[in-house]
Write a protein that holds these residues in place. Structure first.
Motif, PDB file in Angstrom:
ATOM      1  N   ARG A  29      34.538  69.179  47.098  1.00 50.36           N
ATOM      2  CA  ARG A  29      33.754  69.033  45.873  1.00 50.36           C
ATOM      3  C   ARG A  29      34.074  67.711  45.194  1.00 50.36           C
ATOM      4  NH1 ARG A  29      34.902  74.318  42.464  1.00 50.36           N
ATOM      5  NH2 ARG A  29      36.967  73.447  42.683  1.00 50.36           N
ATOM      6  N   VAL A  30      33.127  67.243  44.368  1.00 53.05           N
ATOM      7  CA  VAL A  30      33.304  66.032  43.570  1.00 53.05           C
ATOM      8  C   VAL A  30      32.970  66.394  42.128  1.00 53.05           C
ATOM      9  CG1 VAL A  30      32.519  63.665  43.164  1.00 53.05           C
ATOM     10  CG2 VAL A  30      32.628  64.557  45.497  1.00 53.05           C
ATOM     11  N   SER A  31      33.846  66.063  41.212  1.00 49.57           N
ATOM     12  CA  SER A  31      33.602  66.394  39.812  1.00 49.57           C
ATOM     13  C   SER A  31      32.566  65.453  39.210  1.00 49.57           C
ATOM     14  CB  SER A  31      34.909  66.299  39.015  1.00 49.57           C
ATOM     15  OG  SER A  31      35.309  64.945  38.873  1.00 49.57           O
ATOM     16  N   ASP A  32      31.878  65.950  38.201  1.00 46.45           N
ATOM     17  CA  ASP A  32      30.928  65.103  37.472  1.00 46.45           C
ATOM     18  C   ASP A  32      31.656  63.946  36.804  1.00 46.45           C
ATOM     19  OD1 ASP A  32      28.716  66.620  38.164  1.00 46.45           O
ATOM     20  OD2 ASP A  32      28.865  67.893  36.377  1.00 46.45           O
ATOM     21  N   GLU A  33      32.895  64.181  36.396  1.00 47.23           N
ATOM     22  CA  GLU A  33      33.704  63.139  35.773  1.00 47.23           C
ATOM     23  C   GLU A  33      33.941  61.962  36.727  1.00 47.23           C
ATOM     24  OE1 GLU A  33      38.064  62.603  33.612  1.00 47.23           O
ATOM     25  OE2 GLU A  33      37.486  64.537  34.465  1.00 47.23           O
ATOM     26  N   ALA A  34      34.139  62.266  38.016  1.00 47.41           N
ATOM     27  CA  ALA A  34      34.351  61.209  39.008  1.00 47.41           C
ATOM     28  C   ALA A  34      33.102  60.342  39.136  1.00 47.41           C
ATOM     29  CB  ALA A  34      34.719  61.810  40.359  1.00 47.41           C
ATOM     30  N   VAL A  35      31.933  60.976  39.185  1.00 51.57           N
ATOM     31  CA  VAL A  35      30.679  60.225  39.289  1.00 51.57           C
ATOM     32  C   VAL A  35      30.446  59.397  38.025  1.00 51.57           C
ATOM     33  CG1 VAL A  35      28.183  60.415  39.556  1.00 51.57           C
ATOM     34  CG2 VAL A  35      29.679  61.896  40.881  1.00 51.57           C
ATOM     35  N   GLN A  36      30.705  59.977  36.858  1.00 55.09           N
ATOM     36  CA  GLN A  36      30.543  59.250  35.599  1.00 55.09           C
ATOM     37  C   GLN A  36      31.495  58.067  35.528  1.00 55.09           C
ATOM     38  OE1 GLN A  36      31.113  62.216  32.583  1.00 55.09           O
ATOM     39  NE2 GLN A  36      29.080  63.111  32.889  1.00 55.09           N
ATOM     40  N   ASN A  37      32.716  58.248  36.029  1.00 51.80           N
ATOM     41  CA  ASN A  37      33.697  57.165  36.038  1.00 51.80           C
ATOM     42  C   ASN A  37      33.205  56.007  36.898  1.00 51.80           C
ATOM     43  OD1 ASN A  37      36.024  55.605  37.106  1.00 51.80           O
ATOM     44  ND2 ASN A  37      37.198  57.001  35.806  1.00 51.80           N
ATOM     45  N   LEU A  38      32.684  56.305  38.085  1.00 48.50           N
ATOM     46  CA  LEU A  38      32.171  55.248  38.965  1.00 48.50           C
ATOM     47  C   LEU A  38      30.966  54.549  38.343  1.00 48.50           C
ATOM     48  CD1 LEU A  38      32.534  56.980  42.420  1.00 48.50           C
ATOM     49  CD2 LEU A  38      33.772  54.972  41.612  1.00 48.50           C
ATOM     50  N   GLU A  39      30.096  55.318  37.711  1.00 46.70           N
ATOM     51  CA  GLU A  39      28.928  54.717  37.074  1.00 46.70           C
ATOM     52  C   GLU A  39      29.350  53.816  35.911  1.00 46.70           C
ATOM     53  OE1 GLU A  39      24.444  55.741  35.771  1.00 46.70           O
ATOM     54  OE2 GLU A  39      25.747  57.388  36.323  1.00 46.70           O
ATOM     55  N   SER A  40      30.347  54.236  35.170  1.00 46.08           N
ATOM     56  CA  SER A  40      30.860  53.418  34.076  1.00 46.08           C
ATOM     57  C   SER A  40      31.449  52.110  34.597  1.00 46.08           C
ATOM     58  CB  SER A  40      31.938  54.202  33.310  1.00 46.08           C
ATOM     59  OG  SER A  40      32.511  53.416  32.310  1.00 46.08           O
ATOM     60  N   ARG A  41      32.194  52.188  35.708  1.00 48.77           N
ATOM     61  CA  ARG A  41      32.754  50.969  36.312  1.00 48.77           C
ATOM     62  C   ARG A  41      31.646  50.032  36.768  1.00 48.77           C
ATOM     63  NH1 ARG A  41      37.905  52.517  40.084  1.00 48.77           N
ATOM     64  NH2 ARG A  41      39.072  53.693  38.547  1.00 48.77           N
ATOM     65  N   LEU A  42      30.579  50.591  37.343  1.00 48.95           N
ATOM     66  CA  LEU A  42      29.449  49.775  37.790  1.00 48.95           C
ATOM     67  C   LEU A  42      28.789  49.076  36.612  1.00 48.95           C
ATOM     68  CD1 LEU A  42      27.520  48.799  39.982  1.00 48.95           C
ATOM     69  CD2 LEU A  42      26.238  50.935  39.677  1.00 48.95           C
ATOM     70  N   MET A  45      31.006  46.234  35.537  1.00 48.84           N
ATOM     71  CA  MET A  45      30.921  45.105  36.476  1.00 48.84           C
ATOM     72  C   MET A  45      29.632  44.315  36.255  1.00 48.84           C
ATOM     73  SD  MET A  45      32.396  46.936  39.929  1.00 48.84           S
ATOM     74  CE  MET A  45      31.651  45.729  40.988  1.00 48.84           C
ATOM     75  N   ALA A  46      28.530  45.016  36.019  1.00 49.52           N
ATOM     76  CA  ALA A  46      27.249  44.344  35.768  1.00 49.52           C
ATOM     77  C   ALA A  46      27.309  43.548  34.466  1.00 49.52           C
ATOM     78  CB  ALA A  46      26.118  45.361  35.721  1.00 49.52           C
ATOM     79  N   ASP A  47      27.874  44.141  33.418  1.00 51.25           N
ATOM     80  CA  ASP A  47      28.013  43.439  32.135  1.00 51.25           C
ATOM     81  C   ASP A  47      28.862  42.188  32.290  1.00 51.25           C
ATOM     82  OD1 ASP A  47      26.500  45.431  31.000  1.00 51.25           O
ATOM     83  OD2 ASP A  47      28.178  46.391  29.948  1.00 51.25           O
ATOM     84  N   ASP A  48      29.957  42.305  33.040  1.00 51.33           N
ATOM     85  CA  ASP A  48      30.842  41.162  33.263  1.00 51.33           C
ATOM     86  C   ASP A  48      30.117  40.048  34.024  1.00 51.33           C
ATOM     87  OD1 ASP A  48      33.439  39.890  33.133  1.00 51.33           O
ATOM     88  OD2 ASP A  48      33.565  40.272  35.286  1.00 51.33           O
ATOM     89  N   MET A  49      29.319  40.414  35.022  1.00 55.78           N
ATOM     90  CA  MET A  49      28.575  39.422  35.785  1.00 55.78           C
ATOM     91  C   MET A  49      27.592  38.677  34.873  1.00 55.78           C
ATOM     92  SD  MET A  49      25.963  39.860  39.031  1.00 55.78           S
ATOM     93  CE  MET A  49      27.033  40.987  39.873  1.00 55.78           C
ATOM     94  N   ILE A  50      26.950  39.412  33.978  1.00 57.14           N
ATOM     95  CA  ILE A  50      25.995  38.786  33.059  1.00 57.14           C
ATOM     96  C   ILE A  50      26.721  37.867  32.087  1.00 57.14           C
ATOM     97  CG2 ILE A  50      24.383  39.273  31.187  1.00 57.14           C
ATOM     98  CD1 ILE A  50      23.627  41.837  32.798  1.00 57.14           C
ATOM     99  N   ARG A  51      27.882  38.303  31.593  1.00 54.33           N
ATOM    100  CA  ARG A  51      28.635  37.466  30.645  1.00 54.33           C
ATOM    101  C   ARG A  51      29.112  36.163  31.286  1.00 54.33           C
ATOM    102  NH1 ARG A  51      31.122  42.484  29.298  1.00 54.33           N
ATOM    103  NH2 ARG A  51      30.231  43.275  27.381  1.00 54.33           N
ATOM    104  N   ARG A  52      29.456  36.214  32.581  1.00 56.71           N
ATOM    105  CA  ARG A  52      29.961  35.025  33.278  1.00 56.71           C
ATOM    106  C   ARG A  52      28.842  34.118  33.787  1.00 56.71           C
ATOM    107  NH1 ARG A  52      32.331  36.390  37.923  1.00 56.71           N
ATOM    108  NH2 ARG A  52      31.772  38.570  37.788  1.00 56.71           N
TER     109      ARG A  52
END
Length: 62
Positions: A29-42, A45-52
């Motif tokens: 099984r995979v928790s919803d928290e794990a998926v939310q954590n990965l989505e938050s990291r993504l 990363m996208a925000d950081d790419m835009i800032r740079r």
């Protein structure tokens, strides 16, 4: 806010990789928290790419 990743696809990917990388654990099984954590990291990363991004140009590039 809308999702960036398909939750079912992400869970399937995580379980497949877990089976490949750590088969002895037998994860099922995979928790919803794990998926939310990965989505938050993504999102971060996208925000950081835009800032740079340089002031010149209209295309977002890595």
């Amino acid at each position: 806010m809308s999702r960036l990743v398909n939750q079912a696809t992400m869970k399937r990917y995580l379980l497949d990789r877990a089976q490949m990388l750590r088969p002895a654990l037998g994860m099922k099984r995979v928790s919803d928290e794990a998926v939310q954590n990965l989505e938050s990291r993504l999102r971060n990363m996208a925000d950081d790419m835009i800032r740079r991004h340089p002031c010149m140009g209209r295309t977002i590039k890595p």
